[in-house]
Design a protein around this motif. Structure first.
Motif, PDB file in Angstrom:
ATOM      1  N   THR A   1      35.037-115.361 -26.645  1.00 23.57           N
ATOM      2  CA  THR A   1      34.169-114.177 -26.543  1.00 23.57           C
ATOM      3  C   THR A   1      32.887-114.528 -25.802  1.00 23.57           C
ATOM      4  OG1 THR A   1      34.960-113.703 -28.789  1.00 23.57           O
ATOM      5  CG2 THR A   1      33.313-112.219 -27.899  1.00 23.57           C
ATOM      6  N   LYS A   2      32.291-115.677 -26.173  1.00 23.24           N
ATOM      7  CA  LYS A   2      31.064-116.120 -25.500  1.00 23.24           C
ATOM      8  C   LYS A   2      31.304-116.303 -24.006  1.00 23.24           C
ATOM      9  CE  LYS A   2      28.631-118.705 -29.113  1.00 23.24           C
ATOM     10  NZ  LYS A   2      28.372-120.055 -29.619  1.00 23.24           N
TER      11      LYS A   2
ATOM     12  N   MET B   1      30.816-111.875 -17.720  1.00 20.54           N
ATOM     13  CA  MET B   1      30.419-110.492 -17.429  1.00 20.54           C
ATOM     14  C   MET B   1      28.970-110.447 -16.937  1.00 20.54           C
ATOM     15  SD  MET B   1      32.949-108.448 -17.826  1.00 20.54           S
ATOM     16  CE  MET B   1      32.358-106.805 -18.170  1.00 20.54           C
ATOM     17  N   GLU B   2      28.087-111.207 -17.622  1.00 22.36           N
ATOM     18  CA  GLU B   2      26.668-111.232 -17.233  1.00 22.36           C
ATOM     19  C   GLU B   2      26.506-111.766 -15.817  1.00 22.36           C
ATOM     20  OE1 GLU B   2      24.270-113.364 -20.078  1.00 22.36           O
ATOM     21  OE2 GLU B   2      24.812-111.978 -21.693  1.00 22.36           O
ATOM     22  N   VAL B   3      27.244-112.836 -15.517  1.00 22.75           N
ATOM     23  CA  VAL B   3      27.172-113.428 -14.184  1.00 22.75           C
ATOM     24  C   VAL B   3      27.615-112.417 -13.133  1.00 22.75           C
ATOM     25  CG1 VAL B   3      28.223-115.178 -12.683  1.00 22.75           C
ATOM     26  CG2 VAL B   3      27.377-115.825 -14.928  1.00 22.75           C
ATOM     27  N   LEU B   4      28.719-111.707 -13.432  1.00 17.39           N
ATOM     28  CA  LEU B   4      29.229-110.703 -12.488  1.00 17.39           C
ATOM     29  C   LEU B   4      28.225-109.570 -12.291  1.00 17.39           C
ATOM     30  CD1 LEU B   4      32.990-110.520 -13.501  1.00 17.39           C
ATOM     31  CD2 LEU B   4      32.085-111.253 -11.301  1.00 17.39           C
ATOM     32  N   GLU B   5      27.591-109.129 -13.398  1.00 13.74           N
ATOM     33  CA  GLU B   5      26.582-108.065 -13.303  1.00 13.74           C
ATOM     34  C   GLU B   5      25.407-108.504 -12.435  1.00 13.74           C
ATOM     35  OE1 GLU B   5      25.437-106.800 -17.239  1.00 13.74           O
ATOM     36  OE2 GLU B   5      27.457-106.120 -17.704  1.00 13.74           O
TER      37      GLU B   5
END
Length: 189
Positions: free
Chosen positions: A141-142, A148-152
């Protein structure tokens, strides 16, 4: 006639090559070799820096009673370029590297320390996950959250670059010149 290129040798009929005595060389025999310093180091005697790639005439010997998976380990003796103090280092086939023995200190290697730290963290994580199936899920999950954060962030940067690419500098300069001219006209009036 004998040719000058291949000299012919005469072997007497009673010649026996087995009777030639073997050359007995000591196991810890030292050779003189030309080598480059494999890493940056600093002499302990005078503080002189010896940079990676500096060439030396070194003495090389096989380290007795030390092998790694059948590979012999070699020791090299070099002299400091300033004070001629002896510096020795050995080959380290386990880490495909060299280890400093004495006479100098190896300069700080941030990359190697980082790699070791990463390996240690990875090992710890694997050991945790072996015993605890919930930990596996948590780590997954982490990881996905981080991804996801990196992609955003990447998407945001792309949009920012797109916005900056659309700015027409020529038009901006033209507008600025027009404003300047208008101000001059007003001042003249």
């Amino acid at each position: 006639p004998k040719s000058a290129l291949s000299p012919q040798k005469y072997y007497p009929p009673d010649f026996d090559p087995a009777k030639i005595p073997k050359l007995k060389l000591p196991k810890d025999r030292q050779y003189v070799v030309r080598l480059m310093a494999p890493f940056n180091m600093r002499c302990k005697t005078c503080g002189e820096y010896i940079y990676k790639g500096k060439k030396f005439n070194a003495r090389k010997e096989t380290v007795q009673n030390e092998v790694y998976l059948g590979l012999p380990i070699f020791r090299f003796y070099i002299k400091c370029t300033r004070c001629l103090a002896e510096i020795t280092f050995k080959t380290d086939p386990e880490n495909t590297d060299y280890t400093m023995e004495h006479g100098a200190t190896r300069n700080f290697q941030a990359e190697k320390l980082l790699e070791e730290e990463e390996k240690r963290l990875q090992k710890e994580r694997e050991e945790e996950e072996l015993n605890n199936p919930m930990k596996v899920l948590e780590n997954r999950t982490k990881d996905s959250k981080l991804e996801m954060e990196v992609l955003e962030n990447l998407q945001e940067l792309k949009e920012l670059n797109q916005r900056q690419a659309n700015v027409d500098f020529e038009a901006m300069l033209k507008q600025y010149k027009e404003l300047e001219e208008e101000q001059r006209r007003k001042e003249q009036e």
